[in-house]
Every structure is written in C-alpha cells, then in structure tokens.
Scaffold this motif. Structure first.
Motif, PDB file in Angstrom:
ATOM      1  N   TYR A   1       0.825  -1.199   0.000  1.00 25.20           N
ATOM      2  CA  TYR A   1       0.000   0.000   0.000  1.00 25.20           C
ATOM      3  C   TYR A   1       0.865   1.257   0.000  1.00 25.20           C
ATOM      4  O   TYR A   1       0.618   2.196  -0.762  1.00 25.20           O
ATOM      5  CB  TYR A   1      -0.942   0.000   1.213  1.00 25.20           C
TER       6      TYR A   1
ATOM      7  N   CYS B   1      -0.221   2.754  -3.369  1.00 29.96           N
ATOM      8  CA  CYS B   1      -1.580   3.270  -3.168  1.00 29.96           C
ATOM      9  C   CYS B   1      -1.650   4.571  -2.376  1.00 29.96           C
ATOM     10  O   CYS B   1      -2.587   5.358  -2.546  1.00 29.96           O
ATOM     11  CB  CYS B   1      -2.435   2.228  -2.447  1.00 29.96           C
TER      12      CYS B   1
ATOM     13  N   HIS C   1      -4.709   7.325  -2.422  1.00 27.32           N
ATOM     14  CA  HIS C   1      -5.778   7.006  -1.470  1.00 27.32           C
ATOM     15  C   HIS C   1      -5.499   7.450  -0.038  1.00 27.32           C
ATOM     16  O   HIS C   1      -6.290   7.172   0.859  1.00 27.32           O
ATOM     17  CB  HIS C   1      -6.091   5.503  -1.507  1.00 27.32           C
TER      18      HIS C   1
ATOM     19  N   MET D   1      -5.431  -1.681 -10.704  1.00 27.05           N
ATOM     20  CA  MET D   1      -4.538  -0.914  -9.839  1.00 27.05           C
ATOM     21  C   MET D   1      -3.120  -1.444  -9.920  1.00 27.05           C
ATOM     22  O   MET D   1      -2.921  -2.605 -10.223  1.00 27.05           O
ATOM     23  CB  MET D   1      -5.029  -0.992  -8.392  1.00 27.05           C
ATOM     24  N   PRO D   2      -2.145  -0.588  -9.631  1.00 26.75           N
ATOM     25  CA  PRO D   2      -2.232   0.844  -9.431  1.00 26.75           C
ATOM     26  C   PRO D   2      -2.697   1.544 -10.709  1.00 26.75           C
ATOM     27  O   PRO D   2      -2.486   1.053 -11.814  1.00 26.75           O
ATOM     28  CB  PRO D   2      -0.826   1.276  -9.060  1.00 26.75           C
TER      29      PRO D   2
END
Length: 184
Positions: free
Chosen positions: A63, A67, A71, A117-118
C-alpha cells in the motif's frame, strides 16, 4: 466506371465472399496464450482466484509503495476515493462508499485491484502483492485480523458487511454460484 457500377461490383464481391464462407479479412485469430493472459476474471464466490497469499502486515508495504499517493494514509482518501470507513452511512444523506461499507464480495475486490490498480500501472502487481493488499484493505476496515492469511481458500470465505444489500442482476444464476443448495 460509374460510382453506381463500382458500388454494385463491391456489393457482388462482398456477397460472394460471405456466401463462400469467407469473412471480411479483419484482424488475426487470437493465440490461445494471448486469450489466457486476459482471461483472469474472478467470480464473487472466488472461482478463478489464482495461487498466492498475503497478510495485512505484508500489504501495508505494498500500500505504501503503490496506493498511498492516491488514497491517503490508512486508506482515508486523497486524490482519489477513501477506501476505509463509511460503515453506517449508506442509507444517510452523505453515503461514503468504501471497501468496508459498500463492497459486496472480497473476491471481486481482489479481481478489481488486480485488473485496475495501481492506476498508472494496472496488472503490474504479483498475485501475492494483490492478496496482501486486499488483506490490508480488509484489515483496515475491521473485516479480518492483521495476521490472517488471505489466499484462494480464505479470501472466498470472507463475508463482507454489505454483502446482503445488493440485488443481483441475474438472481437465479448468482444465487446458484454464491449459495449452492444443500445436498438432499
């Protein structure tokens, strides 16, 4: 040759080729390996989940690398949507649709993350990274424990909080796959 005659000739050639079983000659036949590379869909019941595994602990690093910029910290939102929170908001005036409040199936969360994703590098994560990232998002939303391993067997068994609030587009087909009848 007039345009009318040219049109009639082209129509005759086209009709003749169709009658002879020939196609219009567009494209090339897909190689089975090419088709297999794109045939990666995963059903709500987990059918199609690949080999691999990961935990939320592993997913925190994934993450942070892939991400966080979009996010936000802990999935709280940033340039793009929040991934965490929102429980109890869906029937209110400002619903917050997140993994924990809205998403109906954990297996389709895996499918979405793996495909899309990403954002700038879709399909670039390994299966282990996607399992770990999915576990991390489920953990942040209070759905699984931090050390719980997610794999094809365990992820398919995760019961999402909003699962029962969706109406399947094809109810008979969906219910048979997701909730098979008990043997008699």
């Amino acid at each position: 040759m007039s345009m009318r005659s040219l049109g009639a000739l082209l129509l005759t050639v086209f009709v003749g080729s169709v009658a002879a079983g020939e196609g219009p000659g567009l494209g090339i036949e897909a190689d089975p390996r090419e088709v297999a590379a794109w045939d990666i869909d995963i059903a709500a019941d987990g059918t199609g989940l690949p080999p691999g595994s990961g935990t939320a602990t592993d997913g925190a690093a994934v993450y942070a690398r892939h991400c966080l910029a979009c996010h936000g910290a802990w999935g709280s939102g940033g340039l793009n949507d929040a991934l965490v929170g929102g429980q109890g908001t869906l029937d209110g005036p400002a619903p917050l649709r997140t993994v924990g409040s809205f998403w109906p199936f954990a297996a389709t969360l895996f499918d979405y993350v793996r495909r899309a994703m990403p954002y700038l590098e879709p399909r670039s994560l390994s299966n282990d990274e996607v399992y770990a990232l999915t576990a991390y998002l489920l953990f942040l939303n209070g759905i699984i424990a931090e050390k719980q391993t997610m794999d094809a067997r365990t992820l398919a068994k995760v019961r999402m909080p909003n699962r029962d609030n969706f109406i399947p587009a094809y109810p008979a087909a969906q219910l048979e796959r997701i909730q098979p009848e008990a043997p008699e």
